[in-house]
Write an enzyme that holds these catalytic residues in place. Structure first.
Site, PDB file in Angstrom:
ATOM      1  NE  ARG A  34      -0.327   0.044   4.891  1.00  0.00           N
ATOM      2  CZ  ARG A  34       0.540   0.893   5.411  1.00  0.00           C
ATOM      3  NH1 ARG A  34       0.735   2.064   4.847  1.00  0.00           N
ATOM      4  NH2 ARG A  34       1.237   0.590   6.488  1.00  0.00           N
ATOM      5  CB  THR A  98      -8.411 -11.619  -0.430  1.00  0.00           C
ATOM      6  OG1 THR A  98      -7.198 -11.191  -1.026  1.00  0.00           O
ATOM      7  CG2 THR A  98      -8.900 -10.612   0.596  1.00  0.00           C
ATOM      8  CB  SER A 121      -9.611 -21.457  -3.147  1.00  0.00           C
ATOM      9  OG  SER A 121      -9.906 -22.397  -2.126  1.00  0.00           O
ATOM     10  N   GLY A 122     -10.935 -19.987  -0.553  1.00  0.00           N
ATOM     11  CA  GLY A 122     -10.676 -19.628   0.854  1.00  0.00           C
ATOM     12  C   GLY A 122      -9.511 -20.425   1.417  1.00  0.00           C
ATOM     13  CG  MET A 124      -4.893 -20.692  -2.288  1.00  0.00           C
ATOM     14  SD  MET A 124      -5.422 -20.640  -3.993  1.00  0.00           S
ATOM     15  CE  MET A 124      -6.278 -19.081  -4.053  1.00  0.00           C
ATOM     16  CG  HIS A 154      -7.358 -18.965  11.417  1.00  0.00           C
ATOM     17  ND1 HIS A 154      -8.579 -19.564  11.290  1.00  0.00           N
ATOM     18  CD2 HIS A 154      -6.661 -19.253  10.275  1.00  0.00           C
ATOM     19  CE1 HIS A 154      -8.633 -20.200  10.130  1.00  0.00           C
ATOM     20  NE2 HIS A 154      -7.485 -20.035   9.497  1.00  0.00           N
ATOM     21  CE  LYS A 158      -9.177 -16.112   9.029  1.00  0.00           C
ATOM     22  NZ  LYS A 158      -8.799 -15.487   7.755  1.00  0.00           N
TER      23      LYS A 158
HETATM   24  N1  LIG Z   1      -6.878 -18.707   0.633  1.00  0.00           N
HETATM   25  C1  LIG Z   1      -5.854 -19.134   1.383  1.00  0.00           C
HETATM   26  O1  LIG Z   1      -5.314 -20.221   1.191  1.00  0.00           O
HETATM   27  C2  LIG Z   1      -5.334 -18.214   2.435  1.00  0.00           C
HETATM   28  C3  LIG Z   1      -5.894 -16.977   2.580  1.00  0.00           C
HETATM   29  N2  LIG Z   1      -5.376 -16.083   3.461  1.00  0.00           N
HETATM   30  C4  LIG Z   1      -5.989 -14.769   3.439  1.00  0.00           C
HETATM   31  O2  LIG Z   1      -5.083 -13.857   2.827  1.00  0.00           O
HETATM   32  C5  LIG Z   1      -5.299 -12.544   3.338  1.00  0.00           C
HETATM   33  C6  LIG Z   1      -3.980 -11.969   3.824  1.00  0.00           C
HETATM   34  O3  LIG Z   1      -3.526 -12.699   4.932  1.00  0.00           O
HETATM   35  P1  LIG Z   1      -2.127 -12.374   5.638  1.00  0.00           P
HETATM   36  O4  LIG Z   1      -1.025 -12.471   4.639  1.00  0.00           O
HETATM   37  O5  LIG Z   1      -2.096 -13.205   6.853  1.00  0.00           O
HETATM   38  O6  LIG Z   1      -2.370 -10.851   6.037  1.00  0.00           O
HETATM   39  P2  LIG Z   1      -1.297  -9.673   6.148  1.00  0.00           P
HETATM   40  O7  LIG Z   1      -2.013  -8.535   6.806  1.00  0.00           O
HETATM   41  O8  LIG Z   1      -0.034 -10.186   6.742  1.00  0.00           O
HETATM   42  O9  LIG Z   1      -0.986  -9.298   4.605  1.00  0.00           O
HETATM   43  C7  LIG Z   1      -1.762  -8.463   3.818  1.00  0.00           C
HETATM   44  C8  LIG Z   1      -0.821  -7.493   3.156  1.00  0.00           C
HETATM   45  O10 LIG Z   1      -1.524  -6.685   2.201  1.00  0.00           O
HETATM   46  C9  LIG Z   1      -1.000  -5.363   2.351  1.00  0.00           C
HETATM   47  N3  LIG Z   1      -1.833  -4.349   1.741  1.00  0.00           N
HETATM   48  C10 LIG Z   1      -2.778  -3.542   2.315  1.00  0.00           C
HETATM   49  N4  LIG Z   1      -3.257  -2.659   1.420  1.00  0.00           N
HETATM   50  C11 LIG Z   1      -2.592  -2.873   0.269  1.00  0.00           C
HETATM   51  C12 LIG Z   1      -2.630  -2.251  -1.014  1.00  0.00           C
HETATM   52  N5  LIG Z   1      -3.443  -1.219  -1.290  1.00  0.00           N
HETATM   53  N6  LIG Z   1      -1.803  -2.729  -1.973  1.00  0.00           N
HETATM   54  C13 LIG Z   1      -0.969  -3.763  -1.725  1.00  0.00           C
HETATM   55  N7  LIG Z   1      -0.881  -4.382  -0.527  1.00  0.00           N
HETATM   56  C14 LIG Z   1      -1.684  -3.944   0.453  1.00  0.00           C
HETATM   57  C15 LIG Z   1      -0.870  -5.219   3.853  1.00  0.00           C
HETATM   58  O11 LIG Z   1      -0.089  -4.102   4.200  1.00  0.00           O
HETATM   59  P3  LIG Z   1      -0.302  -3.363   5.629  1.00  0.00           P
HETATM   60  O12 LIG Z   1      -0.141  -4.419   6.669  1.00  0.00           O
HETATM   61  O13 LIG Z   1       0.782  -2.345   5.641  1.00  0.00           O
HETATM   62  O14 LIG Z   1      -1.682  -2.788   5.603  1.00  0.00           O
HETATM   63  C16 LIG Z   1      -0.191  -6.540   4.183  1.00  0.00           C
HETATM   64  O15 LIG Z   1       1.208  -6.481   4.000  1.00  0.00           O
HETATM   65  C17 LIG Z   1      -6.379 -12.685   4.405  1.00  0.00           C
HETATM   66  O16 LIG Z   1      -7.636 -12.397   3.852  1.00  0.00           O
HETATM   67  C18 LIG Z   1      -6.286 -14.165   4.780  1.00  0.00           C
HETATM   68  O17 LIG Z   1      -7.468 -14.671   5.333  1.00  0.00           O
HETATM   69  C19 LIG Z   1      -4.305 -16.371   4.234  1.00  0.00           C
HETATM   70  C20 LIG Z   1      -3.721 -17.596   4.161  1.00  0.00           C
HETATM   71  C21 LIG Z   1      -4.191 -18.623   3.251  1.00  0.00           C
HETATM   72  O1  LIG Z   2      -5.861 -15.599   7.688  1.00  0.00           O
HETATM   73  C1  LIG Z   2      -5.253 -16.696   7.676  1.00  0.00           C
HETATM   74  O2  LIG Z   2      -4.173 -16.864   8.247  1.00  0.00           O
HETATM   75  C2  LIG Z   2      -5.843 -17.815   6.922  1.00  0.00           C
HETATM   76  N1  LIG Z   2      -6.872 -17.560   6.190  1.00  0.00           N
HETATM   77  C3  LIG Z   2      -7.588 -18.481   5.372  1.00  0.00           C
HETATM   78  C4  LIG Z   2      -8.990 -18.622   5.882  1.00  0.00           C
HETATM   79  O3  LIG Z   2      -9.641 -17.603   6.180  1.00  0.00           O
HETATM   80  O4  LIG Z   2      -9.488 -19.753   5.965  1.00  0.00           O
HETATM   81  C5  LIG Z   2      -6.853 -19.769   5.155  1.00  0.00           C
HETATM   82  C6  LIG Z   2      -6.013 -20.243   6.283  1.00  0.00           C
HETATM   83  O5  LIG Z   2      -6.796 -20.945   7.190  1.00  0.00           O
HETATM   84  C7  LIG Z   2      -5.195 -19.141   6.935  1.00  0.00           C
END
Ligand SMILES: NC(=O)C1=CN([C@@H]2O[C@H](COP(=O)(O)OP(=O)(O)OC[C@H]3O[C@@H](n4cnc5c(N)ncnc54)[C@H](OP(=O)(O)O)[C@@H]3O)[C@@H](O)[C@H]2O)C=CC1
Ligand SMILES: O=C(O)C1=N[C@H](C(=O)O)C[C@H](O)C1
Length: 265
Positions: A34, A98, A121-122, A124, A154, A158
């Site tokens: 961001r 996301t 996918s919620g 992966m 979690h 989260k």
């Molecule tokens: N589907 C799956 O298999 C999984 C899904 N997830 C999901 O992934 C998402 C992220 O999780 P996680 O990595 O733990 O969260 P984090 O908060 O660690 O990562 C999100 C990142 O996105 C950044 N961000 C915010 N705004 C912007 C922008 N405008 N442009 C680019 N980057 C931006 C944040 O920055 P800042 O912190 O500075 O705001 C942060 O670094 C969640 O919704 C989670 O539930 C997670 C694991 C597995």
């Molecule tokens: O936010 C997380 O960390 C995770 N998010 C995903 C979810 O909402 O299910 C996947 C994983 O469990 C980790």
């Protein structure tokens, strides 16, 4: 395949940079954070602990997507909706991890999927997507006198609940029972709730510590209980799945796809 990582300094973003660096079929084209992020200007590979990749973290998605074949996005709902519109303009693959997306967000993603190849996918991981198949089968096999409850835990950081995975597993159970999840899901219980309604699918959420992601689907019958459980021990499993999804989607007809499509389940 030239990939952009959105949220490259985040917990998943760093894992994605690592997974791309380890995959011969993919290169990191750009890394986004961001505006105002302290990570801007840092080398994405160094930040992820894999050594310099020559890709500085930037904040301009339009520029980042110019020469990209795909974008992997584990960020926030608002960012994901914005990136989907750009991926549609560029007609590239958008892998969405996301969670916490609203019905309105999902509608916008469906619109973007007319031009972008979206894999969403919620969860992966291979394990959870296999589990979803089992849940569907068990729910279809057991009668409605078996109650279904989904429990997830979690880490303390989260921000959304129930987790995307819990909802994915709930959808699988509802599909097995041939009902709409929205008609039977119970996400909160507090106070004098009355007895459990037959056919409900309940969700319970725990948060704490550094738990990567635990999910249990509990089938509770009269005098016996069946529990199907997945425990994620390393975020690398999600990142590997996401890179696999991007490579799978390259050259596919635009549309909305799931990890089950990618894995052939
Ligand atoms: N589907 C799956 O298999 C999984 C899904 N997830 C999901 O992934 C998402 C992220 O999780 P996680 O990595 O733990 O969260 P984090 O908060 O660690 O990562 C999100 C990142 O996105 C950044 N961000 C915010 N705004 C912007 C922008 N405008 N442009 C680019 N980057 C931006 C944040 O920055 P800042 O912190 O500075 O705001 C942060 O670094 C969640 O919704 C989670 O539930 C997670 C694991 C597995
Ligand atoms: O936010 C997380 O960390 C995770 N998010 C995903 C979810 O909402 O299910 C996947 C994983 O469990 C980790």
């Amino acid at each position: 395949m030239r990939l952009v990582v959105v949220g490259a300094a985040g917990r998943m973003g760093q894992m994605l940079v690592k997974a791309i660096a380890a995959n011969e079929g993919a290169t990191l084209g750009a890394a986004l954070e961001r505006p105002g992020s302290p990570a801007l200007g840092r080398d994405a590979g160094e930040l992820a602990g894999v050594g310099a990749l020559g890709v500085k973290i930037a904040d301009d998605p339009l520029h980042a997507l110019l020469d990209a074949d795909g974008v992997i996005d584990f960020s926030t709902p608002a960012v994901t909706v914005e990136i989907a519109a750009l991926a549609a303009q560029a007609r590239i693959v958008h892998v969405i991890g996301t969670t916490g997306l609203s019905a309105d967000d999902l509608q916008k993603l469906d619109a973007a999927a007319r031009h972008a190849t979206i894999v969403r996918s919620g969860n992966m991981s291979l394990g959870v997507n296999l589990l979803a198949g089992l849940v569907k089968k068990v729910a279809a096999t057991l009668g409605a006198d078996w109650d279904i409850e989904i429990l997830e835990m979690h880490h303390r950081m989260k921000v959304d609940a129930p987790s995307g995975t819990a909802l994915l597993l709930g959808e699988a159970a509802a599909t097995g029972r041939e009902v709409a999840l929205s008609d039977v899901s119970v996400r909160e219980r507090n106070g004098h709730t009355g007895a459990r309604k037959a056919g409900d699918i309940g969700f319970a959420t725990l948060r704490g510590g550094t738990v990567v992601g635990d999910h249990s689907v509990i089938f509770a019958g009269a005098g016996e209980r069946l529990e199907l459980v997945h425990r994620a021990e390393d975020r690398g499993i999600f990142a590997i799945g996401a890179v696999r999804a991007a490579l799978w989607g390259h050259g596919k007809t635009p549309g909305m796809y799931s990890m089950a499509d990618v894995l052939g389940l």
